[in-house]
Design a protein around this motif. Structure first.
Motif, PDB file in Angstrom:
ATOM      1  N   THR A   1       2.976  -0.543   8.900  1.00 47.70           N
ATOM      2  CA  THR A   1       3.078   0.753   8.221  1.00 47.70           C
ATOM      3  C   THR A   1       1.745   1.120   7.571  1.00 47.70           C
ATOM      4  O   THR A   1       1.285   2.256   7.691  1.00 47.70           O
ATOM      5  N   VAL A   2       1.121   0.157   6.901  1.00 47.49           N
ATOM      6  CA  VAL A   2      -0.164   0.409   6.243  1.00 47.49           C
ATOM      7  C   VAL A   2      -1.248   0.722   7.284  1.00 47.49           C
ATOM      8  O   VAL A   2      -2.074   1.610   7.085  1.00 47.49           O
ATOM      9  N   LYS A   3      -1.233   0.014   8.409  1.00 52.76           N
ATOM     10  CA  LYS A   3      -2.246   0.218   9.455  1.00 52.76           C
ATOM     11  C   LYS A   3      -2.081   1.548  10.196  1.00 52.76           C
ATOM     12  O   LYS A   3      -3.064   2.175  10.566  1.00 52.76           O
ATOM     13  N   ASP A   4      -0.825   1.943  10.435  1.00 48.83           N
ATOM     14  CA  ASP A   4      -0.545   3.077  11.320  1.00 48.83           C
ATOM     15  C   ASP A   4      -0.569   4.440  10.631  1.00 48.83           C
ATOM     16  O   ASP A   4      -0.409   5.456  11.290  1.00 48.83           O
TER      17      ASP A   4
ATOM     18  N   PRO B   1       4.646  15.432   2.310  1.00 47.16           N
ATOM     19  CA  PRO B   1       5.180  14.836   3.537  1.00 47.16           C
ATOM     20  C   PRO B   1       4.098  14.170   4.403  1.00 47.16           C
ATOM     21  O   PRO B   1       4.424  13.391   5.287  1.00 47.16           O
ATOM     22  N   ASP B   2       2.836  14.457   4.106  1.00 50.34           N
ATOM     23  CA  ASP B   2       1.726  13.856   4.852  1.00 50.34           C
ATOM     24  C   ASP B   2       1.371  12.462   4.334  1.00 50.34           C
ATOM     25  O   ASP B   2       0.529  11.778   4.917  1.00 50.34           O
ATOM     26  N   VAL B   3       2.005  12.036   3.248  1.00 48.68           N
ATOM     27  CA  VAL B   3       1.755  10.725   2.647  1.00 48.68           C
ATOM     28  C   VAL B   3       3.028   9.892   2.787  1.00 48.68           C
ATOM     29  O   VAL B   3       4.104  10.334   2.397  1.00 48.68           O
ATOM     30  N   VAL B   4       2.900   8.685   3.337  1.00 47.62           N
ATOM     31  CA  VAL B   4       4.049   7.799   3.437  1.00 47.62           C
ATOM     32  C   VAL B   4       4.329   7.214   2.055  1.00 47.62           C
ATOM     33  O   VAL B   4       3.439   6.613   1.440  1.00 47.62           O
ATOM     34  N   HIS B   5       5.519   7.438   1.562  1.00 52.70           N
ATOM     35  CA  HIS B   5       5.985   6.863   0.298  1.00 52.70           C
ATOM     36  C   HIS B   5       6.955   5.747   0.670  1.00 52.70           C
ATOM     37  O   HIS B   5       8.047   6.022   1.188  1.00 52.70           O
ATOM     38  N   ALA B   6       6.542   4.518   0.435  1.00 55.84           N
ATOM     39  CA  ALA B   6       7.334   3.365   0.851  1.00 55.84           C
ATOM     40  C   ALA B   6       7.748   2.536  -0.348  1.00 55.84           C
ATOM     41  O   ALA B   6       7.022   2.451  -1.336  1.00 55.84           O
ATOM     42  N   LYS B   7       8.914   1.927  -0.241  1.00 54.38           N
ATOM     43  CA  LYS B   7       9.437   1.067  -1.301  1.00 54.38           C
ATOM     44  C   LYS B   7       9.632  -0.324  -0.731  1.00 54.38           C
ATOM     45  O   LYS B   7      10.083  -0.478   0.392  1.00 54.38           O
TER      46      LYS B   7
ATOM     47  N   MET C   1       0.911   0.543  -5.285  1.00 52.94           N
ATOM     48  CA  MET C   1      -0.330   0.371  -4.536  1.00 52.94           C
ATOM     49  C   MET C   1      -0.512   1.577  -3.629  1.00 52.94           C
ATOM     50  O   MET C   1       0.463   2.118  -3.102  1.00 52.94           O
ATOM     51  N   ALA C   2      -1.765   1.972  -3.467  1.00 55.50           N
ATOM     52  CA  ALA C   2      -2.096   3.055  -2.541  1.00 55.50           C
ATOM     53  C   ALA C   2      -3.064   2.507  -1.505  1.00 55.50           C
ATOM     54  O   ALA C   2      -4.032   1.818  -1.846  1.00 55.50           O
ATOM     55  N   PHE C   3      -2.774   2.818  -0.256  1.00 57.33           N
ATOM     56  CA  PHE C   3      -3.625   2.420   0.858  1.00 57.33           C
ATOM     57  C   PHE C   3      -4.111   3.670   1.566  1.00 57.33           C
ATOM     58  O   PHE C   3      -3.353   4.622   1.768  1.00 57.33           O
ATOM     59  N   ARG C   4      -5.384   3.684   1.925  1.00 60.27           N
ATOM     60  CA  ARG C   4      -5.956   4.788   2.693  1.00 60.27           C
ATOM     61  C   ARG C   4      -6.701   4.163   3.857  1.00 60.27           C
ATOM     62  O   ARG C   4      -7.559   3.295   3.664  1.00 60.27           O
ATOM     63  N   GLU C   5      -6.339   4.558   5.071  1.00 58.08           N
ATOM     64  CA  GLU C   5      -6.944   4.009   6.293  1.00 58.08           C
ATOM     65  C   GLU C   5      -6.886   2.480   6.280  1.00 58.08           C
ATOM     66  O   GLU C   5      -7.833   1.804   6.682  1.00 58.08           O
ATOM     67  N   GLY C   6      -5.770   1.936   5.791  1.00 61.75           N
ATOM     68  CA  GLY C   6      -5.549   0.499   5.796  1.00 61.75           C
ATOM     69  C   GLY C   6      -6.226  -0.267   4.672  1.00 61.75           C
ATOM     70  O   GLY C   6      -6.109  -1.482   4.593  1.00 61.75           O
TER      71      GLY C   6
END
Length: 125
Positions: free
Chosen positions: A14-17, A48-54, A76-81
């Motif tokens: 999820t973080v990579k893709d 909606p362009d940002v994945v919000h994951a739990k 945590m926030a990840f950008r481009e992995g």
């Protein structure tokens, strides 16, 4: 976009893709986690362009341990992995909004240069 549940098996992919992924590390028994949940959900609808994951730290202990989670909630926030934000504690809505906008506005070439420079420092004698 609604929030998505992450597991030990889906976290890395999820973080990579995805360009931007916010991960809320939480547990059912955590009062501040339950209070933060609607704020996080509202942000997922607004962006909606940002994945919000739990990620439930009780059910997914492998990733929680690997991520060094010692307090919850942790966001945590990840950008481009690349992890670009890591903070324990529930954020109020306006602070979460500022974070999302800041992550969207990052110059990732600059971030990668900073990471490279930090990793290639000359050893001190």
């Amino acid at each position: 976009m609604a929030t998505v549940e992450l597991t030990d098996a889906t976290f890395e992919q999820t973080v990579k893709d995805n360009d931007i992924v916010l991960v809320d590390f939480w547990a059912e028994w955590c009062g501040p986690c339950r209070m933060f949940a609607p704020v996080f959900e509202a942000s997922s609808e607004k962006h909606p362009d940002v994945v919000h994951a739990k990620l439930d730290t009780e059910a997914q202990q492998q990733i929680a341990a690997a991520a060094g989670i010692t307090a919850i909630p942790t966001l945590m926030a990840f950008r481009e992995g690349i992890m670009v934000f890591n903070q324990a504690g529930a954020l109020p809505g306006p602070a979460l909004e500022q974070l999302v906008e800041a992550v969207k506005g990052l110059d990732m070439d600059d971030v990668r240069q900073q990471i490279a420079a930090a990793g290639n420092g000359a050893p001190r004698s």
